[in-house]
Design a protein around this motif. Structure first.
Motif, PDB file in Angstrom:
ATOM      1  N   THR A 207     -64.508  -4.218  19.197  1.00  0.00           N
ATOM      2  CA  THR A 207     -64.559  -3.834  17.786  1.00  0.00           C
ATOM      3  C   THR A 207     -63.150  -3.682  17.227  1.00  0.00           C
ATOM      4  O   THR A 207     -62.297  -3.059  17.854  1.00  0.00           O
ATOM      5  N   ALA A 208     -62.927  -4.251  16.046  1.00  0.00           N
ATOM      6  CA  ALA A 208     -61.640  -4.136  15.357  1.00  0.00           C
ATOM      7  C   ALA A 208     -61.853  -3.447  14.019  1.00  0.00           C
ATOM      8  O   ALA A 208     -62.755  -3.821  13.254  1.00  0.00           O
ATOM      9  N   GLU A 209     -61.004  -2.458  13.725  1.00  0.00           N
ATOM     10  CA  GLU A 209     -61.060  -1.740  12.452  1.00  0.00           C
ATOM     11  C   GLU A 209     -59.677  -1.712  11.820  1.00  0.00           C
ATOM     12  O   GLU A 209     -58.669  -1.599  12.520  1.00  0.00           O
ATOM     13  N   VAL A 210     -59.644  -1.809  10.494  1.00  0.00           N
ATOM     14  CA  VAL A 210     -58.422  -1.620   9.719  1.00  0.00           C
ATOM     15  C   VAL A 210     -58.680  -0.490   8.730  1.00  0.00           C
ATOM     16  O   VAL A 210     -59.603  -0.570   7.913  1.00  0.00           O
ATOM     17  N   ASN A 211     -57.894   0.566   8.864  1.00  0.00           N
ATOM     18  CA  ASN A 211     -58.047   1.752   8.007  1.00  0.00           C
ATOM     19  C   ASN A 211     -59.476   2.291   8.027  1.00  0.00           C
ATOM     20  O   ASN A 211     -60.035   2.699   7.002  1.00  0.00           O
ATOM     21  N   GLY A 212     -60.088   2.265   9.226  1.00  0.00           N
ATOM     22  CA  GLY A 212     -61.409   2.835   9.398  1.00  0.00           C
ATOM     23  C   GLY A 212     -62.556   1.914   9.035  1.00  0.00           C
ATOM     24  O   GLY A 212     -63.721   2.266   9.244  1.00  0.00           O
ATOM     25  N   VAL A 278     -54.487   0.009  12.528  1.00  0.00           N
ATOM     26  CA  VAL A 278     -55.394  -0.908  13.222  1.00  0.00           C
ATOM     27  C   VAL A 278     -55.915  -0.207  14.468  1.00  0.00           C
ATOM     28  O   VAL A 278     -55.134   0.274  15.299  1.00  0.00           O
ATOM     29  N   THR A 279     -57.248  -0.146  14.598  1.00  0.00           N
ATOM     30  CA  THR A 279     -57.891   0.499  15.732  1.00  0.00           C
ATOM     31  C   THR A 279     -58.762  -0.520  16.455  1.00  0.00           C
ATOM     32  O   THR A 279     -59.645  -1.124  15.847  1.00  0.00           O
ATOM     33  N   LEU A 280     -58.487  -0.709  17.736  1.00  0.00           N
ATOM     34  CA  LEU A 280     -59.221  -1.674  18.552  1.00  0.00           C
ATOM     35  C   LEU A 280     -59.912  -0.936  19.689  1.00  0.00           C
ATOM     36  O   LEU A 280     -59.285  -0.138  20.392  1.00  0.00           O
ATOM     37  N   THR A 281     -61.200  -1.232  19.877  1.00  0.00           N
ATOM     38  CA  THR A 281     -61.984  -0.561  20.906  1.00  0.00           C
ATOM     39  C   THR A 281     -62.653  -1.592  21.800  1.00  0.00           C
ATOM     40  O   THR A 281     -63.240  -2.562  21.298  1.00  0.00           O
ATOM     41  N   VAL A 288     -57.218   1.746  21.300  1.00  0.00           N
ATOM     42  CA  VAL A 288     -55.822   1.860  20.887  1.00  0.00           C
ATOM     43  C   VAL A 288     -55.801   1.872  19.362  1.00  0.00           C
ATOM     44  O   VAL A 288     -56.628   1.236  18.714  1.00  0.00           O
ATOM     45  N   SER A 289     -54.864   2.617  18.786  1.00  0.00           N
ATOM     46  CA  SER A 289     -54.795   2.733  17.329  1.00  0.00           C
ATOM     47  C   SER A 289     -53.337   2.852  16.909  1.00  0.00           C
ATOM     48  O   SER A 289     -52.665   3.829  17.246  1.00  0.00           O
ATOM     49  N   ASN A 290     -52.839   1.855  16.183  1.00  0.00           N
ATOM     50  CA  ASN A 290     -51.422   1.796  15.803  1.00  0.00           C
ATOM     51  C   ASN A 290     -51.278   1.700  14.292  1.00  0.00           C
ATOM     52  O   ASN A 290     -52.050   1.001  13.637  1.00  0.00           O
ATOM     53  N   THR A 291     -50.270   2.376  13.759  1.00  0.00           N
ATOM     54  CA  THR A 291     -49.987   2.348  12.332  1.00  0.00           C
ATOM     55  C   THR A 291     -48.739   1.509  12.063  1.00  0.00           C
ATOM     56  O   THR A 291     -47.738   1.621  12.787  1.00  0.00           O
TER      57      THR A 291
END
Length: 312
Positions: A207-212, A278-281, A288-291
């Motif tokens: 799963t990929a998320e950008v700003n939630g 960006v949050t990748l699960t 991992v979650s990087n700004t």
């Protein structure tokens, strides 16, 4: 078993993660040495809450190979980067890879500076295998025994730089080598065996998320080759070393923004900018979650000089 490298009270340590805490290994233990030995030491010292540490890249890999093993990703991103359609026939011949920068590893929650001159920053959701035993010219059957574990891998990409430089017929270079997130820890290979199908593929949800907001979902089992084949091919005529990292390549169905840009014909969602997170699960491994933060301005390099050609 989940093995992490972390910073606690200014000291770099590594240990085994259990629940919401990490049990430290003896002082001086380096996770790369643990990977190479295949022997996990007994913890020594008091457990530390995960919330109180900074997770570092689990290892400093000797080398990083990144494959392109998802057909759906190739379809979309090829259109976005060079305007071509479909999948090249040569893609089906063998699991192609490029060498990335082993000195640009980023921790699971570290900030990522915008690379110099980039106007189209992108993430790439991948899983990486970590080599545990040296070997060369391995068969796929032998290769599985040479993998120590797996980790989440974010192959950050400056798409505008990448698109231009690859017109030369080499690369990617500056479109890629500024940052790669590795983490949050290494999960030993035995932990993921319950996810393995009869065909050798690991069925892990991605799963990929950008700003939630979720922008991509896929399964690792949609790879064109299982990791056994990737490792075997990487070892053909070459020697793999303990700690070498092999990325799966970016998953499909929104594993990166460029794939979506290629399919939609527009930069939707837009390129990443400072302030975006960006949050990748990856199921069975972690998150991992990087700004993104502002980066340095590019130092000017002149264009090639047109030279009068001389001969000796």
């Amino acid at each position: 078993m989940r093995l992490a490298t972390y910073l606690h009270q200014g000291v770099r340590r590594c240990g085994v993660v259990e629940g919401d805490r990490v049990l430290p290994f003896p002082d001086g233990t380096d996770l790369l040495d643990v990977v190479a030995s295949g022997s996990v030491p007994e913890p020594a010292g008091a457990a530390v809450p995960l919330a109180g540490v900074r997770l570092l890249p689990p290892i400093e890999p000797p080398s990083v190979r990144d494959f392109v093993s998802f057909e759906e990703h190739v379809e979309g991103v090829r259109k976005a980067v060079d305007g071509a359609s479909g999948v090249p026939d040569a893609w089906y011949d063998a699991p192609t890879f490029y060498f990335s920068n082993p000195h640009a590893m980023v921790g699971a929650h570290d900030d990522v500076p915008l690379p110099p001159g980039c106007q189209a920053l992108d993430f790439e959701l991948e899983v990486a295998a970590v080599i545990g035993r040296a070997g060369a010219d391995l068969s796929p059957e032998q290769a599985r025994d040479h993998m120590f574990g797996y980790t989440v891998f974010n192959d950050w990409s400056a798409r505008d730089l990448q698109s231009r430089e690859m017109q030369v017929g080499l690369g990617p270079c500056k479109g890629k080598d500024f940052a790669t997130t590795l983490g949050p820890w290494i999960v030993t290979a035995d932990e993921l065996e319950p996810y393995r199908g009869a065909d050798g593929f690991l069925r892990l949800g991605l799963t990929a998320e950008v700003n939630g907001e979720v922008v991509g979902r896929d399964l690792l089992s949609n790879m064109g080759w299982p990791f056994d084949d990737l490792v075997a091919y990487a070892s053909r005529g070459a020697r793999l070393r303990p700690g070498d990292v092999l990325g799966s390549g970016t998953c499909g169905n929104g594993g990166c923004l460029a794939e979506l840009w290629g399919r939609r014909g527009a930069q939707d969602p837009p390129p990443l900018k400072p302030g975006d997170t960006v949050t990748l699960t990856v199921e069975g491994i972690g998150t991992v979650s990087n700004t993104i933060v502002p980066g340095a301005a590019p130092v000017p390099i002149p264009r090639a000089r047109k030279r009068a050609r001389e001969r000796p």
